[in-house]
Design an enzyme around this catalytic site. Structure first.
Site, PDB file in Angstrom:
ATOM      1  N   HIS A  15      -3.046  -1.666  -8.242  1.00  0.00           N
ATOM      2  CA  HIS A  15      -1.653  -1.296  -8.013  1.00  0.00           C
ATOM      3  C   HIS A  15      -1.045  -2.165  -6.916  1.00  0.00           C
ATOM      4  CE1 HIS A  15      -2.042   1.873  -4.516  1.00  0.00           C
ATOM      5  NE2 HIS A  15      -2.689   0.767  -4.251  1.00  0.00           N
ATOM      6  N   CYS A  34      -1.618  -2.383   0.745  1.00  0.00           N
ATOM      7  CA  CYS A  34      -1.245  -1.937  -0.605  1.00  0.00           C
ATOM      8  C   CYS A  34       0.015  -2.630  -1.105  1.00  0.00           C
ATOM      9  CB  CYS A  34      -1.092  -0.416  -0.657  1.00  0.00           C
ATOM     10  SG  CYS A  34      -2.694   0.430  -0.733  1.00  0.00           S
ATOM     11  N   HIS A  40      -4.086  -5.226  -6.042  1.00  0.00           N
ATOM     12  CA  HIS A  40      -5.453  -5.038  -5.547  1.00  0.00           C
ATOM     13  C   HIS A  40      -5.970  -3.763  -6.189  1.00  0.00           C
ATOM     14  CE1 HIS A  40      -2.938  -2.512  -3.106  1.00  0.00           C
ATOM     15  NE2 HIS A  40      -3.967  -1.723  -2.985  1.00  0.00           N
ATOM     16  N   HIS A  42      -8.481  -0.188  -6.563  1.00  0.00           N
ATOM     17  CA  HIS A  42      -9.141   0.938  -5.900  1.00  0.00           C
ATOM     18  C   HIS A  42     -10.135   1.547  -6.879  1.00  0.00           C
ATOM     19  CE1 HIS A  42      -6.672   1.291  -2.268  1.00  0.00           C
ATOM     20  NE2 HIS A  42      -5.615   1.012  -3.021  1.00  0.00           N
ATOM     21  N   ASP A  80      -8.330   3.573 -16.675  1.00  0.00           N
ATOM     22  CA  ASP A  80      -9.433   2.729 -16.207  1.00  0.00           C
ATOM     23  C   ASP A  80      -9.191   1.250 -16.524  1.00  0.00           C
ATOM     24  OD1 ASP A  80     -11.905   2.324 -14.945  1.00  0.00           O
ATOM     25  OD2 ASP A  80     -12.972   2.328 -16.860  1.00  0.00           O
ATOM     26  N   HIS A  81      -9.388   0.423 -15.515  1.00  0.00           N
ATOM     27  CA  HIS A  81      -9.207  -1.031 -15.629  1.00  0.00           C
ATOM     28  C   HIS A  81      -7.789  -1.427 -15.996  1.00  0.00           C
ATOM     29  CE1 HIS A  81     -13.513  -0.940 -15.238  1.00  0.00           C
ATOM     30  NE2 HIS A  81     -13.504  -2.246 -15.041  1.00  0.00           N
ATOM     31  N   GLU A 125      -8.418   7.981  -3.191  1.00  0.00           N
ATOM     32  CA  GLU A 125      -8.095   6.560  -3.322  1.00  0.00           C
ATOM     33  C   GLU A 125      -9.153   5.722  -2.600  1.00  0.00           C
ATOM     34  OE1 GLU A 125      -3.934   4.700  -3.738  1.00  0.00           O
ATOM     35  OE2 GLU A 125      -4.410   4.585  -1.611  1.00  0.00           O
TER      36      GLU A 125
HETATM   37 NI    NI Z   1      -3.756   0.316  -2.518  1.00  0.00          NI
END
Ligand code: NI
Length: 136
Positions: A15, A34, A40, A42, A80-81, A125
């Site tokens: 995100h 972020c 990037h 998580h 996911d992914h 997170e």
């Molecule tokens: Ni982040």
């Protein structure tokens, strides 16, 4: 007499948190890492809590196999992914913060779990940063 049944889930997703109308400096100050322009990832962990009465016949609040399948099919397969900003249309207008992702997941699961049960979703997170939503 109510019991809470819980199931853990997991997904990896990318995100970026930023507000278009803000300067780069303000975005950086508010969102820190972020706000990285190239996104990037998580490793998100979630815990789904379902609270309800124990069925007299099955001895269950909810069949954990059903809850597992729900989390897999409705949440993990969707997220996911993925790049949350680019792949999930809901996050075109809503910032994919942990808070908003948690609400998004809760809304999906709420539609699939019978109304006589209470639902809470906890979303990690990072191992130390997590949010919880129970619908109000
Ligand atoms: Ni982040």
């Amino acid at each position: 007499m109510k019991v809470t049944v819980s199931r853990r889930g997991h997904f990896n997703a990318a995100h970026r948190l930023y507000v278009k109308d803000w300067s780069e400096e303000k975005n950086s100050n508010v969102f820190g890492k972020c706000n990285n322009p190239n996104f990037h990832g998580h490793n998100y962990e979630l815990i789904v809590d379902v609270k309800g009465s124990v069925d007299k016949v099955t001895g269950m609040v909810i069949d954990l196999k059903d809850l597992k399948d729900l989390i897999t099919n409705e949440v993990e397969d969707l997220l996911d992914h993925k790049n949350l900003n680019l792949d999930i249309s809901y996050f075109e207008k809503v910032l994919p913060t942990a808070e908003n992702i948690c609400i998004f997941i809760w809304d999906i699961l709420r539609k699939k779990i019978s109304k006589d049960k209470e639902l809470s979703v906890t979303l990690y997170e990072t191992p130390r940063n997590f949010v919880k939503y129970s619908g109000n």
